[in-house]
Design an enzyme around this catalytic site. Structure first.
Site, PDB file in Angstrom:
ATOM      1  N   CYS A 186      55.548-110.541 -40.901  1.00  0.00           N
ATOM      2  CA  CYS A 186      54.217-110.301 -40.346  1.00  0.00           C
ATOM      3  C   CYS A 186      53.620-111.628 -39.859  1.00  0.00           C
ATOM      4  O   CYS A 186      53.919-112.690 -40.403  1.00  0.00           O
ATOM      5  CB  CYS A 186      53.301-109.675 -41.401  1.00  0.00           C
ATOM      6  SG  CYS A 186      51.665-109.238 -40.744  1.00  0.00           S
TER       7      CYS A 186
ATOM      8  N   ASP B 268      50.748-112.571 -40.289  1.00  0.00           N
ATOM      9  CA  ASP B 268      49.741-112.991 -41.265  1.00  0.00           C
ATOM     10  C   ASP B 268      49.977-114.430 -41.737  1.00  0.00           C
ATOM     11  O   ASP B 268      51.088-114.779 -42.152  1.00  0.00           O
ATOM     12  CB  ASP B 268      49.794-112.021 -42.465  1.00  0.00           C
ATOM     13  CG  ASP B 268      48.581-112.163 -43.374  1.00  0.00           C
ATOM     14  OD1 ASP B 268      48.323-113.287 -43.851  1.00  0.00           O
ATOM     15  OD2 ASP B 268      47.908-111.150 -43.612  1.00  0.00           O
TER      16      ASP B 268
ATOM     17  N   ARG C  18      49.268-115.874 -44.331  1.00  0.00           N
ATOM     18  CA  ARG C  18      49.540-116.057 -45.763  1.00  0.00           C
ATOM     19  C   ARG C  18      50.986-115.790 -46.149  1.00  0.00           C
ATOM     20  O   ARG C  18      51.349-115.872 -47.327  1.00  0.00           O
ATOM     21  CB  ARG C  18      48.616-115.128 -46.571  1.00  0.00           C
ATOM     22  CG  ARG C  18      47.140-115.409 -46.351  1.00  0.00           C
ATOM     23  CD  ARG C  18      46.281-114.287 -46.880  1.00  0.00           C
ATOM     24  NE  ARG C  18      46.540-113.027 -46.177  1.00  0.00           N
ATOM     25  CZ  ARG C  18      45.970-111.859 -46.493  1.00  0.00           C
ATOM     26  NH1 ARG C  18      45.128-111.807 -47.503  1.00  0.00           N
ATOM     27  NH2 ARG C  18      46.246-110.776 -45.809  1.00  0.00           N
TER      28      ARG C  18
ATOM     29  N   HIS D 245      54.267-107.253 -46.469  1.00  0.00           N
ATOM     30  CA  HIS D 245      53.464-107.798 -47.576  1.00  0.00           C
ATOM     31  C   HIS D 245      52.323-106.853 -47.906  1.00  0.00           C
ATOM     32  O   HIS D 245      51.792-106.165 -47.027  1.00  0.00           O
ATOM     33  CB  HIS D 245      52.913-109.181 -47.205  1.00  0.00           C
ATOM     34  CG  HIS D 245      51.931-109.166 -46.074  1.00  0.00           C
ATOM     35  ND1 HIS D 245      50.578-109.312 -46.259  1.00  0.00           N
ATOM     36  CD2 HIS D 245      52.096-108.996 -44.734  1.00  0.00           C
ATOM     37  CE1 HIS D 245      49.964-109.241 -45.096  1.00  0.00           C
ATOM     38  NE2 HIS D 245      50.856-109.048 -44.143  1.00  0.00           N
TER      39      HIS D 245
ATOM     40  N   CYS E 255      48.451-105.977 -46.072  1.00  0.00           N
ATOM     41  CA  CYS E 255      48.738-106.229 -44.648  1.00  0.00           C
ATOM     42  C   CYS E 255      47.639-105.597 -43.792  1.00  0.00           C
ATOM     43  O   CYS E 255      47.431-104.382 -43.819  1.00  0.00           O
ATOM     44  CB  CYS E 255      50.101-105.648 -44.283  1.00  0.00           C
ATOM     45  SG  CYS E 255      50.540-105.950 -42.553  1.00  0.00           S
TER      46      CYS E 255
HETATM   47 CO    CO Z   1      50.503-108.194 -42.310  1.00  0.00          CO
END
Ligand code: CO
Length: 209
Positions: free
Chosen positions: A42, A44, A46, A98, A101
């Site tokens: 992803c 993302d 993090r 994750h 998400c």
């Molecule tokens: Co995500």
């Protein structure tokens, strides 16, 4: 200080640290890449592939998009996949989702997000496919977590259907496919679905994409 300048300063510090440990580090790094892994994760911030697996530059070939999707019309993903499988000959392909998400969360709503609706539609289709099972889960967080896991499993199957992976399996005993979920609360990765090379057949007749 401008925020981005911190990144450039950190880069200088990182480069000199590496050179201090090994003066030939960048000479070697620049020669070639032979990563064993393709990571589809992803976007993302993090969930940085190398950081959470303690990997080094050269270890992982990386593709990231919203909600770690393998979409059969995504020429970007398919180009990365083809290069990783046919040229780099990676041994393993990891799809890493994750919990928490945002992409998956957004797909569970009926809100209008503009252009990204078209991308979220792919996740909504996973939701729809598993609607009955998901609907039985009354706890909202548990349902959200389950969709994150189901989405990863679905993307692993999408990978297995590609002509790129199918052709590779016809020639050799890799790549193996691994569906993972990063637990953002603990920092740990959970294995959701593994498919060894050649050990998967589509339940319905399909043409490779
Ligand atoms: Co995500």
């Amino acid at each position: 200080m401008k925020e981005y300048k911190k990144l450039l300063l950190s880069n200088k510090a990182w480069a000199s640290e590496r050179l201090e440990l090994d003066p030939t580090y960048f000479d070697n790094l620049s020669k070639t890449q032979t990563p064993l892994f393709l990571w589809i994760g992803c976007a993302d911030s993090r969930v940085p592939a190398e950081e959470i697996t303690h990997a080094d530059p050269g270890d992982i070939f990386v593709h990231r998009n919203v909600a770690n999707m393998v979409v059969h019309t995504d020429i970007n993903l398919l180009s990365v996949l083809q290069y990783a499988v046919e040229v780099l000959e990676v041994k393993h392909i990891i799809v890493c989702g994750h919990y928490n998400c945002g992409g998956v969360k957004a797909a569970m709503t009926n809100h209008d997000f503009g252009l990204i609706n078209k991308w979220l539609r792919n996740i909504k289709e996973v939701y729809e496919k598993h609607y009955e099972d998901l609907h039985d889960i009354k706890d909202e967080t548990a349902r959200f977590n389950k969709l994150v896991e189901l989405n990863v499993a679905e993307q692993i199957q999408n990978l297995a259907k590609t002509s790129i992976v199918q052709k590779a399996w016809g020639k050799r005993q890799f790549p193996h496919l691994h569906g993972w979920v990063f637990d953002i609360h603990k920092g740990e990765i959970k294995e959701v679905l593994n498919i060894n090379a050649g050990e998967w057949k589509s339940p319905v007749f399909h043409y490779d994409f």
